[in-house]
Design an enzyme around this catalytic site. Structure first.
Site, PDB file in Angstrom:
ATOM      1  N   LYS A   1     -10.152   3.576 -10.328  1.00  0.00           N
ATOM      2  CA  LYS A   1     -10.343   2.440  -9.427  1.00  0.00           C
ATOM      3  C   LYS A   1     -11.768   2.505  -8.884  1.00  0.00           C
ATOM      4  O   LYS A   1     -12.278   3.597  -8.576  1.00  0.00           O
ATOM      5  CB  LYS A   1      -9.316   2.540  -8.287  1.00  0.00           C
ATOM      6  CG  LYS A   1      -9.236   1.325  -7.370  1.00  0.00           C
ATOM      7  CD  LYS A   1      -8.127   1.514  -6.327  1.00  0.00           C
ATOM      8  CE  LYS A   1      -7.929   0.291  -5.439  1.00  0.00           C
ATOM      9  NZ  LYS A   1      -6.822   0.460  -4.485  1.00  0.00           N
TER      10      LYS A   1
ATOM     11  N   SER B   1      -3.694  -3.496  -4.384  1.00  0.00           N
ATOM     12  CA  SER B   1      -5.083  -3.698  -4.715  1.00  0.00           C
ATOM     13  C   SER B   1      -5.545  -2.978  -5.970  1.00  0.00           C
ATOM     14  O   SER B   1      -6.581  -3.305  -6.525  1.00  0.00           O
ATOM     15  CB  SER B   1      -5.947  -3.229  -3.545  1.00  0.00           C
ATOM     16  OG  SER B   1      -5.820  -1.820  -3.375  1.00  0.00           O
TER      17      SER B   1
ATOM     18  N   SER C   1      -0.544  -0.369  -2.651  1.00  0.00           N
ATOM     19  CA  SER C   1      -1.563  -0.721  -3.644  1.00  0.00           C
ATOM     20  C   SER C   1      -1.489   0.041  -4.956  1.00  0.00           C
ATOM     21  O   SER C   1      -2.190  -0.305  -5.906  1.00  0.00           O
ATOM     22  CB  SER C   1      -2.962  -0.540  -3.045  1.00  0.00           C
ATOM     23  OG  SER C   1      -3.249  -1.607  -2.173  1.00  0.00           O
TER      24      SER C   1
END
Lengths: 495, 578
Positions: free
Chosen positions: B142, B217, B241
């Protein structure tokens, strides 16, 4: 503490002056408060003592410096504070370019300590002490330094040095118990002395290691609630602290007398103009939006840990001064002088231990050693004249090996070369002449060549004896034992 | 011996079985180029009877991007495939699928191939089994994990161009474990969002239906693993997330206990809630990643000093006697019927494996969302203060005044969601409001946690839905923050309580869209979550189903790769649209 019981000496007759000081002191540690960078930034090239943590880079996290925490608690103990078992760090949020993270890690509602007090010399009553409350001692981090520059073309810009960012900073918040500018100065000296005694801070104001903001307000005598508070900043010397407060008292009094109203605000001291000017009004005051620092777990300080830290406390200035006065039978002035710094007090006590003569040690130190320090600007532990040297000198005098006249010369030599006084006396043949035969001749010569003085002596003029002693000393180049010379002169003149 | 294999017949797209052996043979030929075949004592065919072979695993389609992490490890260690070959496979998959999925902000093909070559050197040594456990396995990160020398944006334009001079602890640990980093995955800006539509760069699409969101996310990390663009990935979970996108993309995603994994070098959103965790196909891959990244870190004072157990040593212990709590409060009114049905079926499957089910009550979880939306924005409003253009990232250089330049940088650099949360958080912390909001939220937080403590006195894990809905259409909630926030209603209480939670694929709704089962564990008891989740996936096959997009691109890729030879199949340095 409201301090209403104190008979303040407000220059404004109709108002009581209320002063509280906030002192920031950099804590002496190897590394910064929350990272491993060196905190000894003095003299380092800009932005060389930095890492992702103190630069506030994304994702970096603080890790607590335990030494700084201990130093804070020790300071708080020296200032008679309570040490709560539970404390924590908080974030103080505000935006300024010198603040790397957009918040300062500080302590808000649960600091390391609270509710202490400090005694300081009462400037209005020499020899008396005053006591002021200490609200709290807490720990936070210093900011970067900004330098605003105008180059030769007239362009202005700001330079930032992050070396100082994250240096541990202790804040000592005082209760509003001070009533005059001089009290503030005295209080500040006492705080500085304790910090230096503890060795937790250099407390040097000119290096920025010791900073002071003053909260000043006035209220009509007898009124319980405080008047609007003005925070005065930007003082960079003890003198400017006192002057800024003096100015602020007069400014507020004049304003009130003229029917004006004091507004709560932050004012800055402008040293070269000797005035304070508005920096920030209450309306523009920051809302720091404190909240617990989620990146640091709370700090638990068990009672046993508090006691361990308490056991590390050295003898503090007041106690040492009292002990000196009692144990060495010295005046409080002398005791005060000898305990100005912990190093000087230790120097004195070592000299006493080695020489066995406290009075002489006190005399030599307060008179000569301090003069030497003043002249050279050196610290007591930097000079070549150690307690061993001084004790040696004292013993030479006490055993009659040298005279009081020769001693200063020996001292100067020891100070400049580091040689032991005993060796200096030997090498330079400065040993006192205590040999009766040798002196008898010199005494006879003095009597023979000074008939007028002899006549005066016999006529009862006391000064004549001094003259004759001087003549003998001159003849022996100062090495004659003054007591023996006196005795021999009397024998020959009276005999 | 690991390597008990799920039946391949459960996969979608098995129709390719017929002609599948050829690419595998071709690939073997390529392996010869790397000198990895026919090493003394390691003839390719020799272990066929003892181990899962390349032909078993990838022979059907020849598609290495379909491998799970333990399968890839097995093949790498036995030199059935090379790390370079595997890197080429996923980079090729990125090339083929990225225009539809857009999982990445930055693809680091050159670095990946360099790491893969280094992995091959290590694996070519005398004892490949002694290499670090993730040697040669492609991982997507990420884009909020700081990576030395590689841009790290946290999905925000305000960090565009920020190239960290340091690795996050988790990145350093994965590096030490031998991982190959294929790129920086897309995300909602500063991890604020549940759809990855809030990225300052571009939205990511759900590989199962590219008209739908992948969740967020960590949508890029989930989509990348789902699409075969990486074997593993790393995300963060502040309110769901990791688990929510894992659920929406049908991959496994674990949110570890707060304090289990270091946050150092992870761009902070909400410091008391953020936690790093893995995505994988199959539970075991997540266990391998957690094994590598978990444990105390001297750089993060909030990491716990507890020892990290060997997760894979207990993962096959089954669920006999395991007490599963089912909280009625988590089966809420707004839940899609298919989601509820599939989650309840999953719980039923666990009981058929020997677990027992017990109703538990978590009444304060109802306030989880409200609590979270005070605490998280409050912390975020402070965490995001540092982005002012003075030190890194975007800078409004046209502004002359120092303060104005800082303000302009923030105005231009932050998207709407960070701005919204900065305002929310600033308000919640403001003088006069602190007690009513932030302090009260912390008090409720304590109550939510107490609920879980209470429940865990009588059960070992808690089973619940992950997301009340399947993946929603892109744009459907973007103008309705509250609807978006509700995506995380079942995951947020777990963060608020600091507990571990895992999402495992548990089926598909009537439209063929994936649904996840959430298992919530006691603090620092990830081992039990892995054990329960693994037992479940062994009994089912949902985790083996791939999105058609990935399946198709994967088989195309294996044909292409076989034709081209692995050495020439380098991926792009950057995705074409990044």
């Amino acid at each position: 503490m409201t301090g209403t019981h104190h008979a303040g000496t407000s220059p404004a007759t109709d108002y009581e002056v209320v002063i509280g000081l906030e002192v920031h002191a950099q804590v002496v540690t190897e590394s910064k408060m929350f990272c491993g960078c060196s905190s000894r930034y003095s003299g380092a090239p800009p932005n060389t003592l930095v890492c992702p943590v103190c630069l506030g880079m994304p994702g970096s996290l603080p890790v607590m410096n335990r030494t700084a925490v201990e130093a804070t608690i020790i300071t708080a103990l020296a200032l008679n504070c309570e040490i709560p078992e539970f404390s924590k760090f908080d974030r103080k949020n505000y935006n300024y370019p010198d603040l790397m993270k957009g918040y300062q890690i500080s302590q808000f509602d649960l600091p390391f300590s609270q509710a202490g007090w400090l005694e300081f010399d009462d400037p209005a009553n020499p020899g008396q002490m005053r006591r002021a409350g200490i609200t709290r001692v807490h720990l936070e981090e210093d900011t970067a330094t900004l330098k605003h520059v105008r180059d030769s073309s007239g362009e202005t810009y700001s330079l930032m040095d992050v070396n100082r960012a994250g240096v541990p900073l202790m804040e000592i918040v005082g209760d509003p118990d001070l009533r005059t500018a001089d009290e503030a100065g005295s209080y500040l000296r006492a705080v500085r002395q304790i910090l230096r005694y503890l060795g937790v801070s250099t407390a040097n104001m000119d290096e920025g290691a010791f900073r002071c903001d003053a909260n000043v307000s006035l209220r009509p005598w007898g009124q319980a609630e405080y008047g609007a508070k003005v925070e005065v900043k930007n003082m960079n010397s003890f003198r400017s602290v006192v002057r800024a407060i003096e100015f602020e008292i007069v400014r507020q009094r004049d304003l009130l007398d003229a029917g004006g109203r004091i507004v709560q605000e932050t004012r800055g001291w402008v040293d070269d103009r000797a005035i304070t000017v508005t920096q920030r009004s209450k309306e523009a005051a920051h809302d720091y939006r404190y909240f617990p620092e989620p990146d640091l777990p709370p700090i638990i300080t068990p009672e046993a840990e508090v006691e361990r830290l308490r056991s590390l406390l050295p003898e503090l200035p007041d106690a040492k001064r009292q002990r000196f006065a009692d144990a060495y039978r010295m005046t409080s002035d002398i005791a005060d002088t000898l305990t100005q710094t912990r190093a000087l007090a230790e120097y004195f006590e070592q000299t006493v231990n080695l020489s066995g003569n406290a009075r002489a040690a006190a005399n030599w130190i307060t008179r000569d050693v301090l003069r030497i320090l003043g002249a050279t600007g050196a610290e007591i532990d930097q000079i070549l004249l150690t307690p061993a040297h001084l004790a040696d000198l004292i013993k030479l005098l006490d055993t009659g090996t040298i005279s009081g006249r020769t001693a200063p010369e020996v001292l100067e030599e020891a100070v400049s070369t580091g040689s032991m006084p005993r060796e200096i006396v030997q090498q330079r043949g400065l040993g006192q002449v205590s040999d009766t035969d040798a002196l008898t001749t010199a005494v006879a010569d003095a009597i023979a060549s000074n008939p007028k003085a002899v006549a005066d002596y016999r006529a009862g003029k006391a000064t004549a004896m001094g003259f004759l002693v001087g003549a003998v000393m001159k003849a022996t180049r100062g090495k004659g034992n003054p007591g023996l010379v006196n005795e021999l002169l009397k024998q020959q003149l009276d005999g | 011996m690991h390597g008990t294999l799920s039946p391949l017949s459960s996969r979608k797209g098995d129709g390719a079985r017929g002609g599948a052996f050829c690419p595998a043979i071709a690939a073997h030929g390529m392996l010869g180029e790397f000198g990895l075949m026919g090493a003394p004592g390691q003839p390719a065919g020799h272990t066929r009877h003892m181990h899962v072979t390349r032909e078993h695993l990838v022979g059907i389609s020849g598609d290495l991007t379909a491998l799970t992490a333990p399968e890839a490890r097995d093949l790498l260690v036995r030199r059935q495939i090379s790390a370079t070959e595997l890197a080429h496979a996923v980079l090729g998959q990125i090339e083929r699928t990225e225009s539809q999925v857009r999982s990445f902000i930055t693809v680091t093909a050159d670095e990946a191939l360099a790491q893969a070559r280094a992995a091959d050197v290590a694996l070519g040594g005398s004892d490949p089994g002694a290499t670090p456990p993730l040697t040669g396995i492609p991982v997507a990160l990420k884009d909020l994990f700081c990576t030395t020398g590689v841009q790290t944006t946290a999905g925000s334009r305000i960090l565009e161009g920020f190239i960290p001079p340091y690795d996050a602890t988790v990145v350093a640990r994965l590096r030490a474990a031998g991982a190959v980093f294929v790129g920086k995955a897309n995300m909602d800006e500063f991890a604020m969002g549940s759809s990855t539509e809030n990225s300052g760069y571009h939205p990511t699409h759900n590989p199962w239906d590219v008209s739908r969101v992948p969740g967020g996310s960590s949508g890029g990390s989930a989509a990348a693993v789902s699409a075969g663009q990486a074997i593993l990935s790393l995300g963060t979970d502040t309110g769901g997330s990791i688990r929510q996108p894992a659920s929406l993309c049908s991959v496994t995603g674990l949110k570890p206990t707060y304090g289990r994994v270091s946050r150092y070098g992870v761009v902070a959103f909400a410091s008391s809630l953020d936690q790093v965790g893995p995505f994988s196909i199959g539970v075991e891959g997540s266990a391998m990643v957690l094994q590598a990244i978990a444990g105390a870190d001297p750089m993060d004072a909030t990491t716990a000093p507890f020892a990290v157990p060997d997760y894979r040593s207990t993962i096959r212990d089954g669920v006999k006697g395991l007490r599963i709590g089912v909280p009625a409060e988590y089966f809420t009114a707004g839940m899609e019927p298919d989601v509820e049905r599939l989650v309840r079926e999953a719980i039923q499957t666990l009981t058929s494996l020997g677990a027992t089910v017990h109703p538990v009550s978590l009444p304060y979880s109802e306030h989880g969302l409200a609590t979270y939306y005070i605490i998280a924005p409050a912390e975020a409003s402070s965490n995001l203060s540092r982005y002012n253009g003075i030190k890194y990232g975007l800078a409004a250089l046209d502004e002359v005044d120092m303060t104005r330049a800082m303000d302009a940088t923030r105005q231009r650099g932050f998207g709407n969601e960070p701005k919204r949360r900065i305002m929310l958080g600033t308000y919640a912390l403001s003088s006069g409001y602190y007690d009513a909001y932030y302090r009260k939220a912390q008090q409720v937080r304590t109550l939510i946690k107490a609920d879980f403590d209470n429940a865990f006195a009588s059960v070992d894990v808690i089973a619940a839905p992950v997301s009340p809905t399947v993946a929603f259409k892109m744009g459907a909630r973007i103008d309705d923050p509250l609807a978006m926030y509700l995506s995380d209603v079942c995951t947020i209480p777990v963060n608020v309580a600091g507990l571990p939670g895992i999402s495992v694929p548990c089926g598909f709704d009537h439209q063929g869209l994936p649904v996840g089962l959430q298992l919530i564990g006691k603090a620092f008891d990830e081992a039990t979550l892995f054990r329960a989740a693994f037992a479940y996936e062994e009994a089912t096959s949902f985790h083996r189903q791939r999105p058609p997009l990935a399946e198709q691109a994967g088989s195309e890729g294996s044909v292409n790769q076989a034709a081209m030879g692995a050495g020439k199949a380098g991926g792009p340095q950057r995705a074409p649209h990044a």
